[in-house]
Design an enzyme around this catalytic site. Structure first.
Site, PDB file in Angstrom:
ATOM      1  N   VAL A 101       0.827  -1.208   0.000  1.00 13.81           N
ATOM      2  CA  VAL A 101       0.000   0.000   0.000  1.00 13.81           C
ATOM      3  C   VAL A 101       0.862   1.259   0.000  1.00 13.81           C
ATOM      4  O   VAL A 101       0.383   2.343   0.322  1.00 13.81           O
ATOM      5  CB  VAL A 101      -0.961   0.005   1.218  1.00 13.81           C
ATOM      6  CG1 VAL A 101      -1.965  -1.126   1.108  1.00 13.81           C
ATOM      7  CG2 VAL A 101      -0.191  -0.080   2.544  1.00 13.81           C
ATOM      8  N   HIS A 117      -4.702  -4.026  -2.201  1.00 15.99           N
ATOM      9  CA  HIS A 117      -5.117  -3.532  -0.888  1.00 15.99           C
ATOM     10  C   HIS A 117      -5.185  -2.010  -0.816  1.00 15.99           C
ATOM     11  O   HIS A 117      -5.296  -1.454   0.277  1.00 15.99           O
ATOM     12  CB  HIS A 117      -4.162  -4.069   0.186  1.00 15.99           C
ATOM     13  CG  HIS A 117      -4.147  -5.561   0.247  1.00 15.99           C
ATOM     14  ND1 HIS A 117      -3.039  -6.284   0.639  1.00 15.99           N
ATOM     15  CD2 HIS A 117      -5.105  -6.475  -0.043  1.00 15.99           C
ATOM     16  CE1 HIS A 117      -3.315  -7.581   0.575  1.00 15.99           C
ATOM     17  NE2 HIS A 117      -4.556  -7.711   0.168  1.00 15.99           N
ATOM     18  N   LEU A 260      16.047  -8.887  -2.862  1.00 16.11           N
ATOM     19  CA  LEU A 260      15.495  -8.533  -4.166  1.00 16.11           C
ATOM     20  C   LEU A 260      16.267  -7.402  -4.823  1.00 16.11           C
ATOM     21  O   LEU A 260      16.357  -7.338  -6.054  1.00 16.11           O
ATOM     22  CB  LEU A 260      14.017  -8.154  -4.029  1.00 16.11           C
ATOM     23  CG  LEU A 260      13.079  -9.348  -3.844  1.00 16.11           C
ATOM     24  CD1 LEU A 260      12.918  -9.683  -2.371  1.00 16.11           C
ATOM     25  CD2 LEU A 260      11.732  -9.107  -4.472  1.00 16.11           C
TER      26      LEU A 260
END
Length: 278
Positions: A101, A117, A260
């Site tokens: 979000v 969301h 990542l």
């Protein structure tokens, strides 16, 4: 490195749909709930029922979220977000679905993001439906609560923070600027359902994908895991890049347990210069 090589080959094939979670944003300073970069949350997340029915719970939420927004609002996209945007630019991504979000995918250059969301940068009035930017609300909360400050012990991925309840005394909640109604962050709380159009769009993307690439999600909640289950059922390749164990591993043909921010730029480097498959 062999797994990174294989993943780069999959991404290079194109037809990739990304499903991202909180782990992608940890390198931007937003902690994960369950990954190695974050601690388990001590407090129960706000539910829609408590927020709408209990004025005390609502005041507690807005006070804590007002403090937490300083972390979320100041966060900047990291190398992982920028790499995802670059893969989209290179024509390898057919879709991008996020459980986050924080809006960092868009800030990093991505477009067409399905925000399952919602987004903390927006605020909605539950009475009249009017939407405003979070920055406007923060200015109004500052004006209504001059000098409000509290010691923050933990910030959560949803922008809520952990503080001593004794420090909430006197905090003033403001209403909708248009009608005076109840304001809520434009996000999906526990106890709410994800808007059906977002779910159907996500399933549509997964149905047409060659590879479902999960980035930074433990897939603990069904909100995200259902797309992995659908991909596995229809025979779509599933790859997961995440730090730590995920509940999607039984359905994945390829997993990479690594940061990542290191893996995704390397994927981009290997894919750049390779023609987009016809």
């Amino acid at each position: 490195m062999e797994r990174v090589d294989e993943l780069a080959g999959w991404v290079g094939d194109g037809g990739v749909v990304v499903l991202s979670g909180a782990g992608l944003s940890t390198e931007s300073g937003i902690p994960d709930y369950r990954g190695p970069s974050g601690a388990a949350r001590r407090a129960t997340p706000m539910t829609f029922q408590a927020f709408t029915r209990d004025p005390v719970a609502r005041r507690r939420y807005w006070a804590r979220s007002h403090l937490g927004w300083r972390t979320i609002g100041d966060a900047r996209p990291n190398a992982g977000h920028r790499a995802v945007a670059r893969l989209q630019e290179l024509g390898r991504l057919d879709g991008l679905v996020t459980q986050n979000v924080d809006g960092l995918h868009q800030a990093g250059g991505a477009h067409g993001v399905v925000e399952l969301h919602g987004n903390l940068a927006r605020v909605i009035c539950l009475d009249c439906g009017h939407r405003t930017g979070r920055a406007e609300l923060e200015d109004r909360l500052d004006a209504a609560n001059p000098g409000f400050a509290a010691a923050v012990s933990q910030v959560n991925p949803d922008g809520d923070v952990e503080i001593d309840d004794a420090e909430l005394e006197g905090f003033t909640v403001v209403g909708c600027g248009a009608c005076g109604g109840m304001l809520k962050p434009d996000v999906v709380y526990f106890g709410e359902t994800v808007p059906p159009e977002r779910v159907s769009r996500s399933f549509e993307l997964v149905a047409g994908a060659r590879t479902l690439l999960v980035l930074g999600s433990s897939l603990t909640v069904m909100s995200g895991r259902r797309f992995v289950l659908r991909a596995a059922k229809q025979g779509t390749r599933v790859a997961i890049v995440n730090q730590g164990v995920t509940r999607g591993e039984p359905y994945a043909q390829l997993t990479v347990d690594a940061p990542l921010g290191r893996v995704l730029p390397e994927i981009v480097r290997r894919v750049e210069g390779v023609p987009v498959p016809s």
